[in-house]
Design a protein around this motif. Structure first.
Motif, PDB file in Angstrom:
ATOM      1  N   ALA A  87       4.754  41.021  33.502  1.00  0.00           N
ATOM      2  CA  ALA A  87       4.196  41.806  34.600  1.00  0.00           C
ATOM      3  C   ALA A  87       3.706  43.169  34.124  1.00  0.00           C
ATOM      4  O   ALA A  87       2.638  43.641  34.538  1.00  0.00           O
ATOM      5  N   ALA A  88       4.466  43.811  33.240  1.00  0.00           N
ATOM      6  CA  ALA A  88       4.083  45.143  32.767  1.00  0.00           C
ATOM      7  C   ALA A  88       2.822  45.092  31.919  1.00  0.00           C
ATOM      8  O   ALA A  88       1.952  45.971  32.028  1.00  0.00           O
ATOM      9  N   LEU A  89       2.694  44.085  31.072  1.00  0.00           N
ATOM     10  CA  LEU A  89       1.491  43.970  30.252  1.00  0.00           C
ATOM     11  C   LEU A  89       0.274  43.669  31.113  1.00  0.00           C
ATOM     12  O   LEU A  89      -0.812  44.236  30.902  1.00  0.00           O
ATOM     13  N   ALA A  90       0.431  42.780  32.078  1.00  0.00           N
ATOM     14  CA  ALA A  90      -0.688  42.476  32.970  1.00  0.00           C
ATOM     15  C   ALA A  90      -1.123  43.729  33.729  1.00  0.00           C
ATOM     16  O   ALA A  90      -2.327  43.994  33.877  1.00  0.00           O
ATOM     17  N   GLU A  91      -0.157  44.529  34.171  1.00  0.00           N
ATOM     18  CA  GLU A  91      -0.483  45.758  34.887  1.00  0.00           C
ATOM     19  C   GLU A  91      -1.203  46.749  33.984  1.00  0.00           C
ATOM     20  O   GLU A  91      -2.061  47.511  34.440  1.00  0.00           O
ATOM     21  N   ALA A  92      -0.870  46.733  32.695  1.00  0.00           N
ATOM     22  CA  ALA A  92      -1.512  47.631  31.737  1.00  0.00           C
ATOM     23  C   ALA A  92      -2.870  47.111  31.276  1.00  0.00           C
ATOM     24  O   ALA A  92      -3.534  47.762  30.458  1.00  0.00           O
ATOM     25  N   MET A 149      -1.731  50.034  25.919  1.00  0.00           N
ATOM     26  CA  MET A 149      -0.281  50.051  25.860  1.00  0.00           C
ATOM     27  C   MET A 149       0.241  51.384  25.364  1.00  0.00           C
ATOM     28  O   MET A 149       1.210  51.943  25.902  1.00  0.00           O
ATOM     29  N   HIS A 150      -0.397  51.894  24.324  1.00  0.00           N
ATOM     30  CA  HIS A 150       0.120  53.082  23.644  1.00  0.00           C
ATOM     31  C   HIS A 150      -0.310  54.381  24.315  1.00  0.00           C
ATOM     32  O   HIS A 150      -0.015  55.466  23.802  1.00  0.00           O
ATOM     33  N   TYR A 220       7.451  58.417  25.426  1.00  0.00           N
ATOM     34  CA  TYR A 220       7.449  57.081  24.832  1.00  0.00           C
ATOM     35  C   TYR A 220       6.320  56.241  25.432  1.00  0.00           C
ATOM     36  O   TYR A 220       5.777  56.564  26.496  1.00  0.00           O
ATOM     37  N   VAL A 221       5.965  55.172  24.742  1.00  0.00           N
ATOM     38  CA  VAL A 221       4.868  54.313  25.183  1.00  0.00           C
ATOM     39  C   VAL A 221       5.310  52.857  25.117  1.00  0.00           C
ATOM     40  O   VAL A 221       6.341  52.525  24.516  1.00  0.00           O
ATOM     41  N   LEU A 222       4.526  51.972  25.707  1.00  0.00           N
ATOM     42  CA  LEU A 222       4.817  50.541  25.659  1.00  0.00           C
ATOM     43  C   LEU A 222       4.536  49.993  24.269  1.00  0.00           C
ATOM     44  O   LEU A 222       3.424  50.142  23.753  1.00  0.00           O
TER      45      LEU A 222
END
Length: 327
Positions: A87-92, A149-150, A220-222
């Protein structure tokens, strides 16, 4: 342990729920490469395919080991982490396989299961080796995804599920966690290799020196955690699809890029990385070398089917670890 893997009979009801009852299963193939979960391609009689992820003890080759309590990269496996990270990656705005079904209630198997889109069997790793020109576009698109992401920032580090539940420990700097992680990997590896045992103090001193140059940070970052070109599928249209992301964590971008540099090699500059702290990057790069000694040596003690590959990987990194402390 005696391992048994899924058969077509095991997944008939699951396939019927996801794909309907008007088609029959033609094949179920366990895909190579998974060490913590089982990955299967399910093929139906109309040539439709989906991919099953199965988190079961019999699919996990990793033996237990001592870990640093607040290391967010330990135990990076499981359906809950998969769902939250997906979910977090899709949102990003990061392309991941479409999630078709998630079963954590044991309705079909005595294990947690996810069914996802089959994004194709071609990995970016293979494309980089066989046709670098064709890899250029998906590599650039992956770089765009990584920059998204970053630049997705958080004020706390840790696994996303732990942050959401307010259970992520925040007691000390990330660089100190990595130092403790590196020292634990060194101790475990030295117990298995006499060269590392003899060089133990020199390696430990080198880690402490690298730590002494790192300045504090609290943003911090993903990060994926172990993203290599083998963790990126390329669709027939050339779209990169990120997989094996259960370890998604808020952490330092340098941890990700130390790994990316190692795994992408000469292709790494095409990812157009974000600005990085060179001192933090160097500490993390060396810590990952020690990790790539300890992990392969540990799994090589099990019934993992490609034991020699793991031993060769450990040897490659033993040489690198020793080279850094050899006058």
């Amino acid at each position: 342990m005696m391992r048994t893997f899924l058969t077509t009979d095991d997944v008939r009801d699951l396939a019927a729920e996801v794909c309907g009852t008007d088609r029959r299963i033609e094949a179920l193939d366990r895909l190579a490469g998974g060490t913590k979960k089982g990955v299967y391609r399910l093929t139906l009689d109309d040539r439709t395919t989906v991919v099953l992820y199965v988190w079961a003890p019999g699919e996990n080759y990793w033996p237990p080991s001592e870990t640093v309590p607040d290391d967010p990269f330990t135990d990076a496996s499981g359906a809950e982490l998969f769902a939250v990270s997906h979910a977090a990656l899709a949102e990003a705005g990061v392309r991941v396989p479409r999630l078709l079904m998630l079963d954590r209630d044991g309705r079909h198997l005595d294990a947690d299961v996810a069914v996802v889109e089959d994004a194709g069997g071609r990995k970016l790793e293979e494309l980089l080796d066989s046709d670098p020109a064709a890899a250029a576009a998906p590599l650039a698109a992956l770089g765009d995804a990584l920059r998204r992401m970053h630049t997705t920032r958080g004020e706390r580090y840790g696994k996303l599920a732990a942050i959401a539940c307010d259970t992520a420990p925040q007691t000390r700097p990330t660089e100190d966690i990595i130092v403790d992680r590196a020292m634990a990997h060194l101790a475990a590896s030295a117990a298995r290799d006499t060269r590392l045992a003899e060089a133990h103090e020199r390696i430990a001193a080198h880690v402490r020196h690298l730590r002494s140059t790192v300045t504090p940070r609290q943003s911090y970052v993903l990060v994926h955690g172990e993203l290599g070109p083998d963790h990126v599928l390329v669709t027939p249209s050339g779209e990169p699809v990120m997989i094996d992301f259960e370890g998604l964590t808020y952490f330092d971008a340098e941890w990700e890029h130390a790994w990316l540099q190692l795994r992408f090699g000469t292709a790494y500059p095409a990812l157009h990385p974000v600005e990085l702290d060179p001192d933090r990057l160097e500490l993390y790069r060396y810590a990952q070398v020690l990790s790539l000694v300890e992990g392969p040596l540990r799994i090589a003690d099990t019934d993992f089917p490609d034991r020699q590959w793991m031993l060769d990987l450990a040897e490659w990194n033993i040489v690198k670890a020793l080279a850094a402390v050899t006058p």
